[in-house]
Design an enzyme around this catalytic site. Structure first.
Site, PDB file in Angstrom:
ATOM      1  N   ARG A   1       0.608  -1.076   0.143  1.00 26.64           N
ATOM      2  CA  ARG A   1       0.032  -0.035  -0.022  1.00 26.64           C
ATOM      3  C   ARG A   1       0.781   1.108   0.081  1.00 26.64           C
ATOM      4  O   ARG A   1       0.360   2.179  -0.675  1.00 26.64           O
ATOM      5  CB  ARG A   1      -0.942   0.048   0.838  1.00 26.64           C
ATOM      6  CG  ARG A   1      -1.951   0.940   0.946  1.00 26.64           C
ATOM      7  CD  ARG A   1      -3.179   1.010   1.922  1.00 26.64           C
ATOM      8  NE  ARG A   1      -4.257   0.259   1.600  1.00 26.64           N
ATOM      9  CZ  ARG A   1      -5.379   0.632   0.827  1.00 26.64           C
ATOM     10  NH1 ARG A   1      -5.363   1.622   0.638  1.00 26.64           N
ATOM     11  NH2 ARG A   1      -6.306  -0.197   0.383  1.00 26.64           N
TER      12      ARG A   1
ATOM     13  N   GLU B   1      -9.525   6.614   6.797  1.00 22.77           N
ATOM     14  CA  GLU B   1      -8.063   6.775   6.580  1.00 22.77           C
ATOM     15  C   GLU B   1      -7.585   8.102   5.796  1.00 22.77           C
ATOM     16  O   GLU B   1      -6.777   8.686   6.187  1.00 22.77           O
ATOM     17  CB  GLU B   1      -7.544   5.554   6.145  1.00 22.77           C
ATOM     18  CG  GLU B   1      -7.641   4.401   6.882  1.00 22.77           C
ATOM     19  CD  GLU B   1      -7.114   2.981   6.051  1.00 22.77           C
ATOM     20  OE1 GLU B   1      -7.921   2.698   5.056  1.00 22.77           O
ATOM     21  OE2 GLU B   1      -6.366   2.412   6.337  1.00 22.77           O
TER      22      GLU B   1
END
Lengths: 780, 479
Positions: A328, A730
């Site tokens: 990620r 997030e």
């Protein structure tokens, strides 16, 4: 039995309370404020309750030569002391790959603070005191504590992975300008206010109930079953609410549940494992520190031609979720920018520290901050405002819109979003004002930075992108809702209840959400990756619609009309012009033997990713946002203060604006903490020194900017998400990077914006003063 | 035997280990679990409770950290926890505001915030944002980013404050008076002892009898021995009831502050004399800590990182020490012998600290460097007392905390300044001299190099502020 109203004509119906788009209060707010909300440690204890505490290692790397636990066993209140040999099933609970034994295996110590044995005693304090009495001799080995050192030795927990497009090396070589550099990015302690805790109660027939503060109760059940050597259906995991999670209670909750379960099963007594703050900070994983290295080529305007980047993620001692986290980071090394020719390598460096884990952003922030740093370096190099270089490099609309992992960036809102924020924050005028201020202020300097974020939504581990729900309507019309997600403060239960309220067109007060349990909705994914409302909202909607279809069909039959004449509005069920209260209709349906309960299910469409070719569509869509931060820096001390923050954030069509704004503000401040005052410090022996709130400083109330403007950009999501909303958990964390960039901007003013200072993250006052001093010395 | 007021009833405690904290008593003995443990070290505020104390014919409410407060110190006081605020099934206005403005997310810090806000509401009308932040700086929230909590704290003033505590106040006063606080109190359990004498003569005698006893004032440091180092203290003597140590005596030239006077009780006097010192007070710990913590305790444990000693040393404060019937007075700088070693004899204790009032012609400056502005421990804390006459340094005393095993004067730096012209060249010399004064450590808070560099720069700041007062030098002062 209750009398059921007949269909009648009402003049008008009111909107329901708590529909989607309302700023409904958090479902537990009234319990939070009164102290009535029960967390795991608040549950009434049993008369024969035991408490377990782990005894931990005092070296980072080595072998145990001897472990004398005699004094522990005979200490006041101690009932049992166990080691790995006492675990009936599997000792290693590594969630994807092995490496995470609940108690040390084969005397192999991998980090300072590793659990070696566990003490069960009649009180938590007695167990804590007893655990200190062990006499342990070690054969110490040299620890590796730095990810760059680990990378140089290819000391990895998992093999490296690369993303490639074109020929970055050639593009950089041919570019008019190049630069290279390194950036060290610190980790982050979750500092959920409620520490890790699990309470295990044996019941009958070998069934174990686990009350756990976990983002992933299904995985807790799996881990407990494996450790006990029993089938999964013997373990019931229940999770009502966490006192904060932030990723830290995804895999990291497992070990404590497992230790309690082993002792509970062995003694057939309830056992609770609760971590003291220090044990929690030393013994559970954190955000990965990264050391990133880059070479970039760009033209005279500052547009990228090629990027080479090596990301050295500090996994700590085991794989845990590191593969997906470093992936990620790589997926977000472009942030909002078209990298053109790109070559990215992500290393999973093994160090002798506690195994690092998920933390809001899940690797993404470490990629984002690196490319943001590069944007600033380019801007100083070509003599432009960093905002202009950022805008020049943004993904285009219809062109320059394919990522380095070959996903097309569709529905790109950022150009518009940034323009709006630039105007609403008065960026250009303030830039001039700041230059004027700095010219007349020799000590204090102001800095300003606008930073965007583009964040991919979906678990990159594809199978996790699914969710289930369970909805019941009772005969009085009250509704029970259960789903796969967990409540950690983010307001998930509130949002999902709003979805169900909207579907049935009843007030949200009719809906009771219950604790997440693997015997209600099984095989759930962690509540993580910002996916909670996307996945569970859709699953609950699916369950509600299944029931609703049955109800519509029944109403059409019962009232001898067509299905299109039946609809739900304002707490009533309409058949043509006439209607009856939802409550009465529920009873009527029950009496007519209509099933009023349904499961629901959802899996995210469109996503795919081929890791071999490092290409595909790992993300269903992107969430976007941008922040402008203004700071004041003291060039004598490195101290600073945030003066003003403006945020514009894209949440699609908001399910709950108050909750979404709360998520954005909270994430921003948490991200700001990560890049400013939150510093993890280890000594040369691998011992964590920042092991409490006295030494690890998360933002306090006075760190909240005195001017703090947050606005939602409410374009409905072009993808078919729940009511076209977007994930919010997030992405805004990375907006905190704008504070870091603004500090660097203030320091850069000392060079008349010709040099980008060497300030890593976190930019503690010490780090800032170091950057100032280096920059001043280079000027001389 | 210990008696305190809980929920309108007098609660009596006997046979209890006096090392028991208020928090563990609430959660484990009374099963009142609304109050939370976040850190058990007084650093996060999740455990905040409010203590009501007799104040004439009224009640004074203060918020404290229950995780490091020892239960027996509640004797003669009213304990108010989050469970007590809801009344007749209705949320308290403070709670209502928190719900209304979305001030809770995970909810775990919320009870602590509610109690701090309750104390704020009781003690201050129409507070400024700065006041709100000061009162709540000891409460950490990891979810909200605080903005909605600040909104709730502002908006809670829209509701009238005639709550059940106001309604019952005279009854509460009568109940508290019925608990005899003038008598000495003791508690024993599991072989551990606790005494709370009411005058320093008794305190002296107890200390002669139990020379190894731990003196307890605010307990904001001693409490950590119990909760963090898991010790059981054998004999604890609480000084908070010693009447002659709870007073402030003012003379023409000084304030003599009893060793059991809390920061909160004396900050207003410090502020009149030395605004910079008062500013450090307000960044020292949190309001919950300052409501119980004492200057006497800050000096007493001879920690190198206490924030008041650098000022006390620079100001040449006096420390009054007592043992038995005898008293001696030493300069503050002589109290600190070595790392956590004080110039105390066996059975001797600090009775009071005398701080001289500001003298005309002198400038006093004080600066604290920490990672976080509020509620953090100093990497360096510098105090500068200067008299500049005719462009020269006529008198100088400089002291730093955080740079050595003890807080101490910067002798070489002082020498480099004394008698010299007050200009940049002198300052440059004095900054170099400072490096001769200290060999700081690298630790979790800062590196040795930063400590030295920033400390020298604090002298630079001091020079600039006196020499060019229009120059902006402090981010904390910028508005």
């Amino acid at each position: 039995m209750r009398k059921i109203a007949d269909l009648s004509t009402v003049k008008s119906v009111e909107n329901i309370k708590g529909k989607t788009g309302d700023s409904e209060k958090h479902e537990s707010a009234h319990l939070h404020v009164s102290g009535e909300a029960l967390y795991v440690d608040d549950r009434l204890e049993f008369p024969n309750q035991l408490h377990v505490v782990a005894g931990t290692s005092t070296i980072a790397h080595g072998r145990i030569k001897s472990m004398d636990l005699a004094a522990v066993r005979t200490a006041e209140g101690v009932v049992d002391v166990i080691t790995a040999a006492d675990v009936p099933g599997q000792v290693d609970i590594g969630p994807v790959w092995p490496g995470d034994p609940i108690l040390v295996l084969d005397n192999d110590v991998q980090f300072y603070g590793q659990a070696l044995f566990a003490v069960a005693a009649t009180s938590h304090r007695l167990a804590q005191q007893a655990a200190k009495l062990a006499k342990i001799e070690y054969e110490e080995l040299e620890p590796i504590l730095d990810p760059d050192v680990a990378a140089a030795q290819e000391h990895f927990v998992r093999p490296p992975h690369s993303h490639r497009r074109g020929d970055a090396q050639a593009a950089i070589a041919a570019a008019p300008r190049t630069l290279e550099g390194s950036l060290r990015v610190g980790g982050q302690e979750h500092y959920y206010l409620e520490g890790q805790v699990s309470s295990v109660v044996p019941t009958e027939d070998g069934i174990i109930e686990v009350f756990t503060s976990s983002q992933n109760p299904s995985e807790i059940a799996i881990m407990v079953a494996e450790v006990l050597g029993v089938p999964e259906n013997k373990v019931v995991a229940e999770m009502r609410r966490m006192g904060g999670g932030f990723g830290g209670k995804e895999t990291q909750a497992g070990q404590w549940a497992c230790l309690a379960a082993v002792l509970a099963m062995k003694h057939n007594r309830p056992v609770k494992a609760r971590l003291s703050r220090r044990d929690d900070m030393c013994g559970t994983g954190k955000r990965h520190p990264f050391s990133n290295h880059y070479r970039v080529g760009f033209d005279d305007e500052g547009q990228l031609r090629g990027v080479q980047m090596t990301l050295n993620g500090d996994a700590g001692c085991s794989p845990d979720l590191t593969d997906a986290i470093v992936d990620r980071a790589m997926f977000h090394s472009d942030n909002a920018y078209y990298l053109d020719q790109a070559e990215l390598v992500g290393n999973r460096c093994k160090t002798h520290k506690v195994s690092n884990t998920a933390f809001r952003g899940f690797g993404g922030p470490k990629g984002v901050i690196t490319i943001e740093c590069i944007m600033e370096e380019i801007a100083r190099n070509v003599g432009k405002d960093p905002l202009d270089v950022r805008k020049l490099n943004l993904y285009g609309i219809g062109e320059r819109n394919v990522t380095h992992y070959h996903q097309t960036v569709e529905n790109n809102l950022l150009p518009e979003l940034i323009d709006r924020l630039e105007a609403s924050s008065n960026y250009r005028q303030r830039r001039e004002d700041i230059k004027a201020f700095n010219a007349q202020s020799p000590v204090l300097k102001k800095g300003l930075s606008l930073n965007p974020v583009k964040f991919g939504i979906s678990f990159t581990v594809q199978h996790l992108n699914q969710a289930g729900a369970l909805v019941h309507i009772y005969t009085d019309g009250s509704i029970h809702l259960n789903h796969a997600g967990t409540e950690m403060g983010q307001g998930l239960h509130t949002k999902v209840a709003q979805v169900v309220a909207e579907e049935f067109q009843v007030n949200i007060s009719k809906i009771q959400v219950s604790a997440t349990r693997n015997d209600k909705v099984p095989n759930t994914s962690p509540t993580a990756a910002s996916s909670g409302a996307d996945l569970n909202g859709k699953a609950a909607q699916n369950a509600a619609r299944t029931i609703k279809e049955r109800l519509i069909k029944f109403a059409a039959e019962h009232y001898k009309t067509t299905e299109d004449q039946v609809n739900f509005r304002g707490g009533r069920v309409f058949v043509g012009e006439k209607s009856l209260p939802f409550d009465d209709f529920a009873m009527l349906a029950y009496q007519n033997r209509v099933q009023l309960s349904s499961t629901g299910y959802y899996r995210t469409p469109k996503i795919h990713y081929d890791r071999e070719t490092a290409s595909g569509r790992p993300f269903f869509y992107f969430s976007n946002g941008a922040a402008v931060s203004e700071v004041l820096v003291d060039t004598l001390t490195g101290e600073y203060k945030v003066l003003r923050v403006d945020i514009l954030h894209d949440v699609g069509r908001s399910l709950n604006p108050a909750i979404d704004i709360g998520q954005i503000e909270g994430a921003f401040i948490q991200g700001m903490g990560w890049v400013t005052t939150e510093e993890l410090v280890w000594d040369k022996n691998g011992r964590l020194l920042s092991d409490g709130a006295a030494t690890y400083k998360i933002p306090a109330i006075s760190d909240t900017p005195p001017e703090f403007h947050v606005e939602l950009m409410s374009h409905p999501n072009a993808e078919d998400t729940i009511y076209n909303s977007k994930a919010v958990g997030e992405p805004p964390l990375m907006l905190g990077i704008s504070v870091w960039s603004a500090i660097r901007d203030a320091v850069s003013s000392l060079s008349d914006y010709r040099v980008s200072p060497n300030i890593n993250a976190p930019a503690t006052p010490e780090e800032v003063l170091k950057g100032i001093t280096e920059l001043q010395q280079a000027q001389v | 035997m210990i008696k305190f007021l809980l929920n309108g009833d007098i609660h009596t405690v006997e046979n209890l280990n006096p090392n028991t904290t208020v928090l563990s008593y609430l959660r484990e003995n009374l099963h009142k679990t609304g109050t939370k443990e976040g850190c058990a070290a007084g650093d996060c505020g999740a455990c905040t409770v409010v203590v009501g104390e007799l104040d004439g014919e009224g009640i004074r409410y203060t918020h404290i950290m229950s995780c490091i407060a020892l239960l027996p110190t509640l004797h003669g006081k009213q304990l108010i926890t989050v469970e007590d605020l809801k009344h007749d099934g209705q949320l308290h206005p403070v709670q209502e505001a928190m719900v209304e403005y979305h001030g809770s997310q995970c909810g775990f810090c919320t009870p602590g915030f509610i109690m701090s806000m309750f104390a704020l509401r009781k003690n201050h009308s129409a507070p400024t944002r700065q006041r709100i932040e000061e009162e709540l700086a000891g409460n950490l929230c990891r979810c909200t980013g605080y903005r909605p909590i600040i909104d709730a704290a502002v908006q809670m003033y829209n509701a009238p404050m005639d709550d059940q505590f106001t309604a019952r106040e005279s009854e509460t006063v009568a109940q508290l008076k019925s608990i005899n606080t003038q008598a000495d109190v003791s508690l024993e359990g599991n072989g551990y002892r606790y005494f709370a004498p009411t005058n320093s003569k008794q305190l002296s005698e107890l200390l002669l009898q139990y020379p190894d006893a731990h003196l307890l004032a605010g307990g904001t440091d001693l409490g950590l021995e119990i909760t963090q180092f898991l010790r059981e203290l054998e004999t604890i003597i609480y000084v908070g009831n010693v009447a002659d140590m709870c007073t402030i005596e003012e003379s023409d030239t000084s304030y003599k502050i009893g060793a059991a006077v809390t920061y909160t009780e004396c900050v207003h006097l410090i502020e009149q004399e030395y605004p910079d010192f008062a500013e450090i007070f307000e960044r020292l710990g949190s309001t919950q800590v300052r409501n119980v913590g004492t200057v006497g305790g800050n000096v007493g444990n001879a920690s190198p990182i206490g924030d008041t000693p650098p000022a006390l040393i620079a100001l040449n404060a006096k420390v009054y020490l007592r043992k038995g019937d005898s008293e001696r007075v030493i300069p503050a700088e002589d109290y600190f012998v070595d790392y956590k070693v004080a110039a105390l004899q066996e059975s001797e204790f600090i009775h009071a600290i005398e701080i001289p009032k500001a003298q005309p012609g002198y400038d006093f400056r004080m600066y604290k460097i920490s990672k976080r502005l509020d509620d953090d421990i100093s990497a360096s804390c510098g105090a500068f007392l200067l008299k500049i006459e005719d462009g020269r340094v006529a008198d100088v005393r400089i002291s730093f905390g955080g740079l050595a095993g003890i807080p101490k004067r910067a002798g070489n730096c002082e020498k480099a300044l004394a008698g010299q012209p007050w200009n940049q060249a002198t300052i440059d010399q004095a900054k170099l001299a400072l490096a001769q004064d200290f060999t700081p450590l690298t630790d979790v808070r800062a590196s040795a190099a930063y400590r030295l560099q920033v400390s020298a720069n604090l002298l630079q700041r001091c020079f600039l502020e006196i020499d060019q007062p229009t120059v902006l030098t402090r981010v904390t002062h910028y508005a």
